[in-house]
Design a protein around this motif. Structure first.
Motif, PDB file in Angstrom:
ATOM      1  N   PHE A 102       0.808  -1.210   0.000  1.00  0.00           N
ATOM      2  CA  PHE A 102       0.000   0.000   0.000  1.00  0.00           C
ATOM      3  C   PHE A 102       0.848   1.271   0.000  1.00  0.00           C
ATOM      4  O   PHE A 102       0.478   2.282  -0.601  1.00  0.00           O
ATOM      5  CB  PHE A 102      -0.934   0.008   1.205  1.00  0.00           C
ATOM      6  N   GLY A 103       1.995   1.222   0.669  1.00  0.00           N
ATOM      7  CA  GLY A 103       2.805   2.425   0.808  1.00  0.00           C
ATOM      8  C   GLY A 103       3.735   2.704  -0.353  1.00  0.00           C
ATOM      9  O   GLY A 103       4.065   3.864  -0.622  1.00  0.00           O
ATOM     10  N   ALA A 111      -1.454   5.655  -6.639  1.00  0.00           N
ATOM     11  CA  ALA A 111      -2.541   6.637  -6.723  1.00  0.00           C
ATOM     12  C   ALA A 111      -3.182   6.903  -5.372  1.00  0.00           C
ATOM     13  O   ALA A 111      -4.085   7.718  -5.265  1.00  0.00           O
ATOM     14  CB  ALA A 111      -3.599   6.167  -7.718  1.00  0.00           C
ATOM     15  N   GLY A 112      -2.730   6.219  -4.350  1.00  0.00           N
ATOM     16  CA  GLY A 112      -3.277   6.424  -3.021  1.00  0.00           C
ATOM     17  C   GLY A 112      -4.334   5.410  -2.672  1.00  0.00           C
ATOM     18  O   GLY A 112      -5.043   4.895  -3.540  1.00  0.00           O
ATOM     19  N   VAL A 113      -4.450   5.099  -1.383  1.00  0.00           N
ATOM     20  CA  VAL A 113      -5.414   4.134  -0.879  1.00  0.00           C
ATOM     21  C   VAL A 113      -5.772   4.538   0.546  1.00  0.00           C
ATOM     22  O   VAL A 113      -4.915   4.996   1.312  1.00  0.00           O
ATOM     23  CB  VAL A 113      -4.839   2.703  -0.933  1.00  0.00           C
ATOM     24  N   LEU A 146       1.987   3.207  10.814  1.00  0.00           N
ATOM     25  CA  LEU A 146       1.311   3.908   9.722  1.00  0.00           C
ATOM     26  C   LEU A 146       1.775   5.345   9.565  1.00  0.00           C
ATOM     27  O   LEU A 146       1.476   5.986   8.545  1.00  0.00           O
ATOM     28  CB  LEU A 146      -0.202   3.873   9.941  1.00  0.00           C
ATOM     29  N   ALA A 147       2.514   5.857  10.545  1.00  0.00           N
ATOM     30  CA  ALA A 147       2.990   7.242  10.462  1.00  0.00           C
ATOM     31  C   ALA A 147       3.951   7.451   9.292  1.00  0.00           C
ATOM     32  O   ALA A 147       4.115   8.574   8.809  1.00  0.00           O
ATOM     33  CB  ALA A 147       3.671   7.643  11.771  1.00  0.00           C
ATOM     34  N   SER A 148       4.569   6.372   8.831  1.00  0.00           N
ATOM     35  CA  SER A 148       5.537   6.486   7.734  1.00  0.00           C
ATOM     36  C   SER A 148       4.886   6.364   6.364  1.00  0.00           C
ATOM     37  O   SER A 148       5.581   6.439   5.337  1.00  0.00           O
ATOM     38  CB  SER A 148       6.602   5.393   7.876  1.00  0.00           C
ATOM     39  N   GLU A 175       1.809  10.685   2.059  1.00  0.00           N
ATOM     40  CA  GLU A 175       0.657  11.565   2.245  1.00  0.00           C
ATOM     41  C   GLU A 175      -0.540  11.152   1.404  1.00  0.00           C
ATOM     42  O   GLU A 175      -1.684  11.433   1.767  1.00  0.00           O
ATOM     43  CB  GLU A 175       1.047  13.012   1.918  1.00  0.00           C
ATOM     44  N   ARG A 176      -0.291  10.500   0.270  1.00  0.00           N
ATOM     45  CA  ARG A 176      -1.413  10.108  -0.603  1.00  0.00           C
ATOM     46  C   ARG A 176      -2.313   9.054   0.051  1.00  0.00           C
ATOM     47  O   ARG A 176      -3.443   8.853  -0.390  1.00  0.00           O
ATOM     48  CB  ARG A 176      -0.889   9.580  -1.937  1.00  0.00           C
ATOM     49  N   ASN A 177      -1.810   8.373   1.094  1.00  0.00           N
ATOM     50  CA  ASN A 177      -2.592   7.342   1.773  1.00  0.00           C
ATOM     51  C   ASN A 177      -3.221   7.912   3.038  1.00  0.00           C
ATOM     52  O   ASN A 177      -2.522   8.211   4.009  1.00  0.00           O
ATOM     53  CB  ASN A 177      -1.715   6.130   2.122  1.00  0.00           C
ATOM     54  N   GLU A 178      -4.529   8.055   3.034  1.00  0.00           N
ATOM     55  CA  GLU A 178      -5.233   8.526   4.220  1.00  0.00           C
ATOM     56  C   GLU A 178      -5.417   7.372   5.201  1.00  0.00           C
ATOM     57  O   GLU A 178      -5.805   6.265   4.809  1.00  0.00           O
ATOM     58  CB  GLU A 178      -6.601   9.098   3.834  1.00  0.00           C
TER      59      GLU A 178
END
Length: 352
Positions: free
Chosen positions: A262-263, A268-270, A290-292, A295-298
């Motif tokens: 995911f990262g 395109a972000g997820v 998850l802090a790492s 930015e595209r991943n909310e």
């Protein structure tokens, strides 16, 4: 062959007496080899059985030499498991001679449909439970990719969940679903425009290949699935692999599989769904892991009230990596939370 056992969807367990090895736990897919009977001689592939694999530790029936099934007569000209001795022809939802060809040829958008993506097949029932615990009236489709088992009929989970699903779409080299598609993209479009899904869940089939290296695991394809969802105008939702029971450090907290797929692959972000109620220690570790993320991943923390009770009523046995409920509660709770989040993201009719 000395005995038969359980059967489901397109699978039949049997016991085969093998000289030098004794009784061997075996499995046949009748659509490929016919239905073996007690007394038959069978040709076995013992690769997985010899390695004592957890998910697929069967010897597989390659043929019943003295009673071969009739040659396939169609319909369909999609060949899957291509150029292997077990290649099979199926009718694809996206090929020219089907009733759905025009719909798939014209379709180019998922209309904002939420799609839950997980790297392991074991997340499927928990994600489905999360959807239905939130809105039992939604139609949910399952798209099975080819990173694990290729034969959908291998999955006892799919056999049990059949009545709860709008349908199963097998894509890539995978086959045996209610619909067949050439690619994940056309499979997602079929889920939306043929099966009428409100929510779709995407995972690989049963089984997972991993090597303990950063990139050498079949679940990396979860990131590519998110890209496909984004390209088609859907909403990718990541079901995180979370554990405080796995003895391997790389899978504790948020697994490196999720962090990588995911990262680093989902460009395109997820939306990454973290479940509330994990407990302070594991919850803090998940938050830190998850802090790492880019930015595209909310990252969304989802309330899990009622999900524990719903998971305990699962119609299938919840199990991942040989561990079940409640030992792997965090894993199944995370998948259910992703399903819950997807359920509330379904666009209203006037939004599509």
């Amino acid at each position: 062959m000395t005995a038969t056992g359980r059967s489901w969807r397109d699978a039949l367990e049997l016991t085969v007496q093998v000289p030098g090895d004794g009784e061997v736990r075996s499995l046949a897919h009748p659509s490929l080899v016919g239905v073996p009977e007690v007394g038959d001689e069978v040709l076995l592939n013992t690769t997985a059985w010899a390695q004592r694999l957890g998910t697929g530790g069967y010897a597989l029936v390659v043929a019943v030499p003295d009673r071969l099934p009739p040659d396939p007569a169609g319909p369909g000209h999609l060949v899957k498991a291509r150029y292997t001795p077990m290649q099979v022809s199926v009718q694809g939802v996206d090929e020219q001679d089907t009733e759905h060809h025009a719909a798939i040829a014209e379709a180019d958008d998922l209309g904002g449909m939420p799609v839950v993506v997980a790297d392991l097949h074991s997340a499927l029932p928990a994600a489905l439970i999360g959807v239905f615990a939130t809105d039992p009236d939604l139609r949910v489709a399952y798209v099975m990719t080819d990173g694990g088992a290729l034969v959908a009929g291998f999955s006892r989970t799919l056999h049990t969940l059949a009545r709860s699903l709008a349908g199963v779409v097998t894509v890539g080299q995978a086959f045996g679903g209610d619909l067949e598609a050439v690619t994940l993209h056309s499979g997602l479009l079929a889920a939306k425009h043929v099966l009428g899904a409100d929510v779709t869940i995407v995972t690989q089939g049963p089984g997972n290949l991993g090597t303990g290296t950063p990139w050498g695991f079949s679940g990396v394809a979860a990131g590519e699935a998110c890209n496909a969802v984004s390209v088609l105008g859907g909403e990718p939702i990541g079901a995180l692999r979370i554990s405080d029971a796995d003895p391997r450090p790389r899978h504790r907290g948020v697994s490196h599989h999720s962090l990588t797929a995911f990262g680093r692959v989902a460009l395109a972000g997820v939306t990454l769904v973290a479940p509330r109620g994990l407990g302070s220690e594991l919850g803090s570790q998940v938050d830190e892991d998850l802090a790492s993320q880019p930015e595209r991943n909310e990252v969304v923390w989802v309330d899990t009230e009622g999900l524990d009770e719903a998971l305990q009523l699962s119609p299938v046995t919840l199990s991942t990596m040989g561990r079940g409920w409640p030992e792997e509660r965090a894993y199944f709770l995370a998948a259910a939370a992703a399903g819950r989040y997807a359920a509330v993201q379904v666009p209203l009719p006037d939004e599509t």
